[in-house]
Design an enzyme around this catalytic site. Sequence first.
Site, short mmCIF file in Angstrom:
data_model
loop_
_atom_site.label_atom_id
_atom_site.label_comp_id
_atom_site.label_asym_id
_atom_site.label_seq_id
_atom_site.Cartn_x
_atom_site.Cartn_y
_atom_site.Cartn_z
N GLU A 1 60.91 -38.70 -13.39
CA GLU A 1 61.60 -37.45 -13.06
C GLU A 1 63.11 -37.70 -12.98
OE1 GLU A 1 62.00 -34.41 -9.24
OE2 GLU A 1 60.65 -36.13 -9.16
N ASP B 1 58.25 -36.11 -2.82
CA ASP B 1 58.52 -34.86 -2.10
C ASP B 1 57.76 -33.73 -2.79
OD1 ASP B 1 59.93 -34.36 -4.44
OD2 ASP B 1 61.91 -34.51 -3.52
N ASP C 1 58.81 -31.27 -4.75
CA ASP C 1 59.16 -31.10 -6.16
C ASP C 1 58.50 -32.17 -7.02
OD1 ASP C 1 60.64 -28.84 -5.76
OD2 ASP C 1 62.55 -29.89 -5.60
N ASP D 1 59.45 -38.24 -7.54
CA ASP D 1 59.90 -38.36 -6.15
C ASP D 1 58.75 -38.05 -5.19
OD1 ASP D 1 62.42 -38.97 -7.04
OD2 ASP D 1 63.23 -36.96 -6.72
#
Length: 655
Positions: A442, A517, A519, A515
């Site tokens: 990403e 998280d 997202d 990541d």
Amino acid sequence: MSDDADQYSASSIQVLKGLEAVRKRPGMYIGSTGPNGLHHLVYEVVDNSIDEAMAGFCHTITVALEKDDICRVEDDGRGIPVDMHPTEHVSALELVLTRLHAGGKFDKSNYKVSGGLHGVGVSCVNALSVWMEAFVYREGKKYEQKYAVGKPRTKVECVGDTGRHGTTIRWKADASIFTETTTYNFDVLAARLRELAFLNPGITIVFRDERLETPKEVVYKFEGGIKHYVSVLNEGKKVVPEEPLYISGETNGVVIELAMQYCASSYTENIHSYVNDINTHEGGTHLDGFKIALTVVLNRALESDETSVREKMRKKLSGKDAKVSEKLTGEDVRAGLTAVLSVKVPEPQFEGQTKTKLGNSEVRTYVDTLVKDKLRLWCEQNPQLVDQILEKAVSEAMARIAARKAKEASRRKSGLDSFGLPGKLADCTSKHPEECEVYIVEGDSAGGSAKQGRDPKIQAILPLWGKMLNVEKSHADKVINNDKLQPVIASLGTGIGKDFDIEKLRYHKIIIMADADVDGSHISTLLLTFFFRYMPQLIEHGYVYIAMPPLYRVSYKKKDYFTFTDEERDQVIARLHQEFPGDIKLDVQRYKGLGEMEWQELKETTMSPANRKMKQVHLTDAAEADKIFNILMGEEVEPRRKFIEENAAYATLDV
């Protein structure tokens, strides 16, 4: 030439007796000695009980997982015969459990159809177990016999009176054979047992996990059979028709059942095929017959009826040239189709003992004829419903035509280099797919760190930017033409959909590195949805992984400790305070994204094969996976809201 070679003679020829061949080459009989093979042991024993049920003598089957990796299967059938065999002069029970190709399935007077066709099933389980116990309840008496590594330890003994009838098989798998694991996965077995309950309406299957402090029990019983199965697969979706279409019939002893329904908001096909209750993952002649019939009938319905609705559809397909009309392909008419096809064949010809593909050529004709006749009649009786199905098929055909044009233009627009690879791909130098891996990363910043931290010989880096297309809501033409997915498709080299070829895969490890998280989880989910819908073989072959970058770095005296959970972080902090008493100052950093990590840290924690942690993506229940992807990523809001409400308590919030 060595002396050993000179000694090659008749005495060099090894003869494997009894069940020795099974222990010597277990993969030939159960497919593998990994988790799949381990669970196959359970299926083989359960199949015997299911055969009793299909013959009309068994109503309840109980499967129990006991502590210490012991499995138990009970049924209330007739009980395996225990009397002496007329020619082998041993008890029939011992014969069934210790000899290959011994069983009651070859004589069709006892079992008209059978899943355990080859007669090697339960004897293989015996051969691959440290020990096995068999208990038979028959004609008012209880009998038992014990075995060790496939050989009898005791004779068949009558140990008392009983009011029960049936058979109980209990065993412990041999860890010297199943070196990877001997621990059964509850979810994997539950998926298969639920499947069997759908395929045999009225039978009760009880599944218990007795390994837990408080035993867990689920009971499967479905009176509606495969119609109920299709309804469950389509739960929460807009469907046509409202009740699954059900077709059944018998030709020359072959019993055929089909249940089917279309999903209004989905364009993927979801077909499950079975022969004698065995899931034929690779299809076969029965599935071919169904697909041929469906394509022929719907094309005929589109071409023959002169309604205004179908006239408009034909004009859509013909385009500017009214005289030329593209026919609907099999993929077109199966867009959004959910179907369960079950056939019972007296003498099935499977490809191999694991029975994943049917080879009987006559079954293709039987299924084709039956489905054509009954589906054509249904179409004549339900013209408005057929219009809805045809509109979906024509829409898919138009998307296919657009996708073909997009594919022709995509190479010019996708930023591919002269070798057909994306310009942003930092490829590895090795040309051996089995040792190559690609990190789908990403963002460009994380991609830059990954490029510095990789092993350029075997590790490729493909950075992605932004969130990609949700393929669950999209036609194939949008997928092929999507600028976020084009680099992934080009890098892997396999093509997608019907053009997919696993032999062309350039990397045997496809690692999603996003990541830690919300997202990042969303991007991982979008990629997994794409792989599941357009490249499911990648998941089935175990080529897809999720990288696990650390969440925290705890530093003290220039030494770093990387942790992956809050609990690990707290344990490291507690240990350091214990090792270094006093008021020590620790530096605790929470990584918000891969871009925050130095390339050396990324290499050490997430990319080095020696240190990294990864999750391999497995497909334990394709039907349940299809349902979850549709709920979470599909267009219908209400099922998603219900799912969130029911599972909110298990969520980890990122606030």
